[in-house]
Design an enzyme around this catalytic site. Structure first.
Site, mmCIF file in Angstrom:
data_model
loop_
_atom_site.group_PDB
_atom_site.id
_atom_site.type_symbol
_atom_site.label_atom_id
_atom_site.label_comp_id
_atom_site.label_asym_id
_atom_site.label_seq_id
_atom_site.Cartn_x
_atom_site.Cartn_y
_atom_site.Cartn_z
ATOM 1 N N SER A 5 51.793 4.528 82.359
ATOM 2 C CA SER A 5 52.380 3.364 81.699
ATOM 3 C C SER A 5 53.041 2.454 82.732
ATOM 4 C CB SER A 5 53.424 3.818 80.683
ATOM 5 O OG SER A 5 54.226 2.715 80.334
ATOM 6 N N HIS A 30 48.029 2.162 80.636
ATOM 7 C CA HIS A 30 48.789 2.014 79.391
ATOM 8 C C HIS A 30 49.765 0.847 79.556
ATOM 9 C CE1 HIS A 30 50.411 3.678 75.602
ATOM 10 N NE2 HIS A 30 51.608 3.342 76.064
ATOM 11 N N ASP A 32 52.652 -1.282 77.689
ATOM 12 C CA ASP A 32 53.609 -1.258 76.583
ATOM 13 C C ASP A 32 54.131 -2.656 76.295
ATOM 14 O OD1 ASP A 32 53.948 1.570 75.851
ATOM 15 O OD2 ASP A 32 54.540 1.784 77.950
ATOM 16 N N MET A 34 56.502 -4.978 74.072
ATOM 17 C CA MET A 34 57.705 -4.872 73.230
ATOM 18 C C MET A 34 58.201 -6.266 72.873
ATOM 19 S SD MET A 34 59.775 -2.080 75.414
ATOM 20 C CE MET A 34 59.126 -0.443 75.723
ATOM 21 N N HIS A 63 49.620 -0.923 73.968
ATOM 22 C CA HIS A 63 50.435 -0.285 72.933
ATOM 23 C C HIS A 63 51.394 -1.341 72.392
ATOM 24 C CE1 HIS A 63 53.740 3.000 72.090
ATOM 25 N NE2 HIS A 63 53.300 2.433 70.988
ATOM 26 N N MET A 65 54.278 -2.445 70.492
ATOM 27 C CA MET A 65 55.514 -2.057 69.795
ATOM 28 C C MET A 65 56.135 -3.346 69.279
ATOM 29 S SD MET A 65 56.794 0.854 72.427
ATOM 30 C CE MET A 65 55.853 0.150 73.756
ATOM 31 N N MET A 134 53.895 9.384 69.210
ATOM 32 C CA MET A 134 55.092 9.128 70.025
ATOM 33 C C MET A 134 55.968 10.379 70.023
ATOM 34 S SD MET A 134 54.933 5.986 71.193
ATOM 35 C CE MET A 134 56.509 6.176 72.010
ATOM 36 N N GLY A 139 60.532 2.319 72.858
ATOM 37 C CA GLY A 139 61.433 1.263 73.301
ATOM 38 C C GLY A 139 61.869 1.345 74.748
ATOM 39 N N PHE A 140 61.862 2.542 75.305
ATOM 40 C CA PHE A 140 62.345 2.712 76.683
ATOM 41 C C PHE A 140 61.530 3.801 77.383
ATOM 42 C CE2 PHE A 140 65.864 1.565 73.926
ATOM 43 C CZ PHE A 140 66.381 0.443 74.559
ATOM 44 N N GLY A 142 61.519 6.861 80.306
ATOM 45 C CA GLY A 142 62.472 7.825 80.846
ATOM 46 C C GLY A 142 63.312 8.564 79.823
ATOM 47 N N ASP A 172 52.627 10.112 73.899
ATOM 48 C CA ASP A 172 53.385 9.115 74.664
ATOM 49 C C ASP A 172 54.889 9.348 74.547
ATOM 50 O OD1 ASP A 172 54.281 6.817 75.921
ATOM 51 O OD2 ASP A 172 53.464 5.421 74.442
ATOM 52 N N GLY A 173 55.521 9.596 75.700
ATOM 53 C CA GLY A 173 56.981 9.657 75.743
ATOM 54 C C GLY A 173 57.523 10.973 76.247
ATOM 55 N N GLY A 174 58.223 10.905 77.388
ATOM 56 C CA GLY A 174 58.905 12.092 77.896
ATOM 57 C C GLY A 174 57.998 13.134 78.519
ATOM 58 N N GLY A 194 55.005 7.395 82.098
ATOM 59 C CA GLY A 194 55.576 6.250 82.799
ATOM 60 C C GLY A 194 56.465 6.674 83.944
ATOM 61 N N SER A 195 57.704 7.059 83.625
ATOM 62 C CA SER A 195 58.688 7.327 84.679
ATOM 63 C C SER A 195 58.274 8.486 85.583
ATOM 64 C CB SER A 195 60.066 7.582 84.055
ATOM 65 O OG SER A 195 59.977 8.561 83.053
HETATM 66 C C1 DX5 Z 1 58.009 4.101 75.199
HETATM 67 C C2 DX5 Z 1 56.663 3.667 75.691
HETATM 68 C C3 DX5 Z 1 56.081 4.622 76.637
HETATM 69 C C4 DX5 Z 1 56.879 4.770 77.896
HETATM 70 C C5 DX5 Z 1 56.726 6.175 78.371
HETATM 71 O O1 DX5 Z 1 58.494 3.232 74.280
HETATM 72 O O2 DX5 Z 1 55.757 3.513 74.622
HETATM 73 O O3 DX5 Z 1 54.716 4.350 76.923
HETATM 74 O O4 DX5 Z 1 56.479 3.893 78.908
HETATM 75 O O5 DX5 Z 1 57.620 6.378 79.391
HETATM 76 P P1 DX5 Z 1 58.048 7.830 79.857
HETATM 77 O O6 DX5 Z 1 56.789 8.535 80.281
HETATM 78 O O7 DX5 Z 1 58.995 7.556 80.967
HETATM 79 O O8 DX5 Z 1 58.706 8.497 78.675
HETATM 80 ZN ZN ZN Z 2 53.526 3.418 75.135
#
Ligand code: DX5
Ligand code: ZN
Length: 207
Positions: A5, A30, A32, A34, A63, A65, A134, A139-140, A142, A172-174, A194-195
């Site tokens: 991401s 990916h 994102d 927002m 994606h 959002m 998800m 939204g964020f 990390g 997706d996420g964490g 992502g992170s």
């Molecule tokens: C969250 C996003 C994710 C995000 C994942 O709202 O949809 O795609 O970038 O980031 P990590 O992998 O850091 O949780």
């Molecule tokens: Zn995403």
């Protein structure tokens, strides 16, 4: 497939981030999007996707959002999105939007937030190309993965088998070095990161 991401990339150098994705096992990019309404922050939109498009051969997995995703899909398709995923929670007339995305020649995905059960999108499963589970509240980057969401991947895989369907399951996420094994054990087709990816802590090649 790994889908890094760009949300955790250096926004002042997204062109290099695309190279990082390609050189470190990414199969899909990916992206994102927002809107500051469906989720608190605003990230980037169609002009950014359009300027990145010539710099990668990988599919762009957008994606959304956003509220009212039906107002956005035509312009994201034109900007170079290949997969367009919108949120079940942001759209009432989902079949219509899936048809619209397909008519633009793109893959259509549906996403659910952690509090939405898989059952909520049951009626859409034969029409979509991808379901994005998800494992954090969107939204964020990390954030910490919510462990109970991981079983939705398995649940969805079972439904897919029972109903003989062929959508992709994305998570997706964490997802990071600590959570990757448990996520992979649930059997997703696409893993978004992502992170952990951009800080070099995912260890994708070793998994
Ligand atoms: C969250 C996003 C994710 C995000 C994942 O709202 O949809 O795609 O970038 O980031 P990590 O992998 O850091 O949780
Ligand atoms: Zn995403």
């Amino acid at each position: 497939m790994l889908a890094p991401s760009l949300l955790s990339a250096d926004f002042s150098d997204l062109k290099s981030a695309l190279q990082t994705v390609e050189q470190n096992g990414g199969s899909v990019v990916h992206i994102d999007v927002m809107d500051g309404i469906f989720v608190p922050q605003i990230s980037y939109g169609q002009p950014v996707v359009q300027s990145l498009r010539p710099h990668s051969k990988l599919p762009f997995d957008v994606h959304l959002m956003v509220e009212k995703p039906e107002n956005q899909v035509d312009s994201f398709a034109e900007a170079g999105a290949d997969w367009i995923t919108f949120h079940h929670e942001a759209c009432v007339h989902s079949h219509r939007l899936i048809q619209r995305i397909h008519s633009l020649g793109k893959k259509a995905g549906i996403s659910i937030v952690p509090s939405t059960p898989v059952q909520a999108v049951s009626e859409l499963l034969e029409y979509v190309d991808l379901v994005l589970i998800m494992t954090v509240n969107p939204g964020f980057g990390g954030q910490k993965l919510i462990p109970s969401c991981v079983r939705k991947i398995q649940e969805l895989a079972e439904i897919r088998r029972e109903r003989n369907l062929d959508f992709l399951i994305s998570v997706d996420g964490g997802v990071n070095g600590q959570t990757l094994d448990s996520v992979l054990a649930a059997g997703p087709d696409v893993v978004v990161s992502g992170s952990a990816f951009f800080s070099g802590k995912l260890n994708w090649k070793n998994s």
